[in-house]
Design an enzyme around this catalytic site. Structure first.
Site, PDB file in Angstrom:
ATOM      1  N   ASP A   8       2.380   6.396   6.964  1.00 35.11           N
ATOM      2  CA  ASP A   8       3.455   7.077   6.845  1.00 35.11           C
ATOM      3  C   ASP A   8       3.997   7.981   8.550  1.00 35.11           C
ATOM      4  O   ASP A   8       3.469   6.909   8.918  1.00 35.11           O
ATOM      5  CB  ASP A   8       3.736   7.699   5.504  1.00 35.11           C
ATOM      6  N   HIS A   9       4.624   8.542   8.136  1.00 36.29           N
ATOM      7  CA  HIS A   9       5.172   9.327   9.383  1.00 36.29           C
ATOM      8  C   HIS A   9       4.257  10.171   9.812  1.00 36.29           C
ATOM      9  O   HIS A   9       3.807  10.137  10.927  1.00 36.29           O
ATOM     10  CB  HIS A   9       6.345   9.771   8.817  1.00 36.29           C
ATOM     11  N   CYS A  65      -2.291   8.213   6.938  1.00 36.16           N
ATOM     12  CA  CYS A  65      -1.248   9.461   6.149  1.00 36.16           C
ATOM     13  C   CYS A  65      -1.993  10.672   7.212  1.00 36.16           C
ATOM     14  O   CYS A  65      -2.299  10.366   7.732  1.00 36.16           O
ATOM     15  CB  CYS A  65      -0.655   9.427   5.344  1.00 36.16           C
ATOM     16  N   THR A  67      -2.782  13.299   5.978  1.00 37.20           N
ATOM     17  CA  THR A  67      -3.825  13.495   5.604  1.00 37.20           C
ATOM     18  C   THR A  67      -4.567  12.430   5.048  1.00 37.20           C
ATOM     19  O   THR A  67      -6.456  12.213   5.365  1.00 37.20           O
ATOM     20  CB  THR A  67      -4.127  14.811   4.092  1.00 37.20           C
ATOM     21  N   HIS A  98     -23.270   1.144   1.902  1.00 36.14           N
ATOM     22  CA  HIS A  98     -23.291   1.524   0.576  1.00 36.14           C
ATOM     23  C   HIS A  98     -22.206   1.215  -0.743  1.00 36.14           C
ATOM     24  O   HIS A  98     -22.789   0.592  -1.285  1.00 36.14           O
ATOM     25  CB  HIS A  98     -23.975   2.879   0.564  1.00 36.14           C
ATOM     26  N   HIS A 133     -27.266  -1.816  -3.450  1.00 35.30           N
ATOM     27  CA  HIS A 133     -26.328  -1.209  -3.523  1.00 35.30           C
ATOM     28  C   HIS A 133     -24.706  -2.142  -4.713  1.00 35.30           C
ATOM     29  O   HIS A 133     -23.977  -1.915  -4.987  1.00 35.30           O
ATOM     30  CB  HIS A 133     -25.467  -0.971  -2.160  1.00 35.30           C
TER      31      HIS A 133
END
Length: 145
Positions: A8-9, A65, A67, A98, A133
Site C-alpha cells: 500500500d502507500h 504496508c 506496519t 520451520h 516441521h
C-alpha cells in the site's frame, strides 16, 4: 523462483528497495501495485499477492504496508498462505526453515531499507527444513480444510 510483490502507500518506497534486491539476485517478480503515495487500501494489494501464491502462479509473495500487520492479516485469510510478519533477520530465517512461510510481510514505517533488504535476502534464499516441521505444516493445512 518467481515472487509476487505488493504494497500500500505505506510500503511503496520499501517495495522499490526489495524489487531492486530481487533484480540483483536475479529473481523474477510480478509487482501488483501500488505505485503511489496516495492513501489506498492494503487488502486490495495483499489479497492478489496471496492469491497468486495460493494458485501456484508464483512461488512466494512479499507484502508491505506501514506496519506489515494489515498486509499479514489480509494475506493469511487466503487458504494455503503462511504469511509471516518479520522485522528481524533471525525470524526471516526461522520462518522459512520451520514454518515454510510462503509470504513475507514487512512494515515500511517500522524498518529501514538496509534491514529490509537483509530480511528479504535471507527469506528468499532460505529453504524449508522439512522433517519434524513438515507434520506441523500438515496440521495447519488439515485445519484449513
Amino acid at each position: 523462483m518467481k515472487v509476487a510483490i505488493g504494497s500500500d502507500h505505506g510500503g511503496a518506497n520499501l517495495k522499490d528497495e526489495i524489487k531492486s534486491l530481487m533484480d540483483e539476485l536475479q529473481i523474477s517478480y510480478e509487482d501488483v501495485g501500488c505505485d503511489c503515495n496516495d492513501s489506498v487500501d492494503y487488502p486490495d494489494y495483499g489479497f492478489p499477492v496471496a492469491e497468486k501464491v495460493a494458485n501456484n502462479e508464483v512461488d512466494r509473495g512479499i507484502v508491505i504496508c506501514g506496519t506489515g500487520i494489515g498486509m499479514s492479516i489480509a494475506a493469511n485469510k487466503v487458504k494455503g498462505i503462511r504469511c509471516a510478519l518479520v522485522h528481524d533477520v533471525f525470524s526471516a530465517k526461522a520462518t522459512r526453515e520451520h514454518n515454510n512461510s510462503n509470504v513475507l510481510a514487512m512494515g515500511g514505517r517500522i524498518i529501514g531499507p538496509g534491514l529490509a533488504r537483509e530480511i528479504a535476502k535471507v527469506w528468499l534464499t532460505t529453504e524449508f527444513e522439512g522433517g519434524r516441521h513438515a507434520k506441523r505444516i500438515e496440521k495447519i493445512a488439515d485445519y484449513e480444510g
